[in-house]
Design an enzyme around this catalytic site. Structure first.
Site, PDB file in Angstrom:
ATOM      1  N   ASP A   6      63.827 -20.165 -66.751  1.00  0.00           N
ATOM      2  CA  ASP A   6      63.288 -21.167 -66.131  1.00  0.00           C
ATOM      3  C   ASP A   6      61.510 -20.899 -65.604  1.00  0.00           C
ATOM      4  O   ASP A   6      61.147 -19.496 -66.391  1.00  0.00           O
ATOM      5  CB  ASP A   6      63.332 -21.340 -63.994  1.00  0.00           C
ATOM      6  CG  ASP A   6      62.666 -21.807 -63.386  1.00  0.00           C
ATOM      7  OD1 ASP A   6      62.241 -23.207 -64.067  1.00  0.00           O
ATOM      8  OD2 ASP A   6      62.204 -21.546 -62.318  1.00  0.00           O
ATOM      9  N   ASP A   8      58.383 -21.816 -63.722  1.00  0.00           N
ATOM     10  CA  ASP A   8      57.768 -21.553 -62.429  1.00  0.00           C
ATOM     11  C   ASP A   8      58.571 -21.100 -61.602  1.00  0.00           C
ATOM     12  O   ASP A   8      59.471 -20.796 -60.840  1.00  0.00           O
ATOM     13  CB  ASP A   8      57.205 -23.272 -61.280  1.00  0.00           C
ATOM     14  CG  ASP A   8      56.784 -23.976 -61.964  1.00  0.00           C
ATOM     15  OD1 ASP A   8      55.616 -23.993 -61.938  1.00  0.00           O
ATOM     16  OD2 ASP A   8      57.016 -25.311 -61.990  1.00  0.00           O
TER      17      ASP A   8
HETATM   18 MG   LIG Z   1      61.441 -21.754 -60.986  1.00  0.00          MG
END
Ligand SMILES: [Mg+2]
Length: 173
Positions: A6, A8
């Protein structure tokens, strides 16, 4: 091994950017240490919460994030050993698509466009491991998962957790 990572709050410090923008707007000097749990907006007075909720739709927000400590060097090594993809729910914030691409060009140029998945749902991804800070992404993923620690997920139980890229290196390299 096919690994999805991922963006963020895993390789890009979104949480820290929210705090920085909040401090600037309201002349505060909060730091990460002030945030024991919850989202940044949940930790400020109610009348300031809307402002934080708008950050992610502000032009330049995703382009100006700081990389998370050690993420660049560890991901570089990881991508030599495994098939590593970035998987980010970018369609939630359409303004982020270009910014995230430019951001990756700057900090993670060794991850080419073929390995960047800018998506919505992540459970359609097929692979061995998903590293994410959101349990809703991990819950439906059909493979192993690692929950990257963030103040917003401290109360989530039953997940294998990691608190740093150093830890990921020890585990996967
Ligand atoms: Mg995230």
């Amino acid at each position: 091994m096919i690994i999805f990572v991922d963006m963020d709050d895993v390789i890009a410090d979104t949480y820290g950017k929210h705090i920085e923008m909040y401090n600037e707007e309201f002349k505060k000097s909060l730091s990460l240490a002030h945030f024991e749990s919850g989202e940044v907006w949940q930790n400020v007075p109610e009348m300031h919460q809307d402002s934080i909720r708008k950050h992610a739709r502000t032009d330049g927000f995703f382009r100006s994030l700081e990389p998370i400590k050690d993420s660049i060097s560890v991901l570089k090594d990881l991508s030599l050993k495994h098939e590593v993809y970035i998987a980010t729910a970018a369609t939630q914030f359409p303004n982020s698509l270009r910014e995230k691409s430019d951001w990756l060009d700057e900090y993670f140029p060794f991850i080419g466009w073929e390995y960047r998945i800018m998506c919505g749902h992540k459970f359609i991804l097929k692979g061995d491991l998903l590293i994410d800070d959101r349990t809703l992404n991990l819950d439906k993923f059909d493979g192993d998962t690692l929950l990257f620690n963030s103040p917003h997920n401290v109360h989530e139980n039953g997940y294998e957790r990691i608190s740093s890229w150093h830890e990921i290196a020890k585990k996967l390299l």
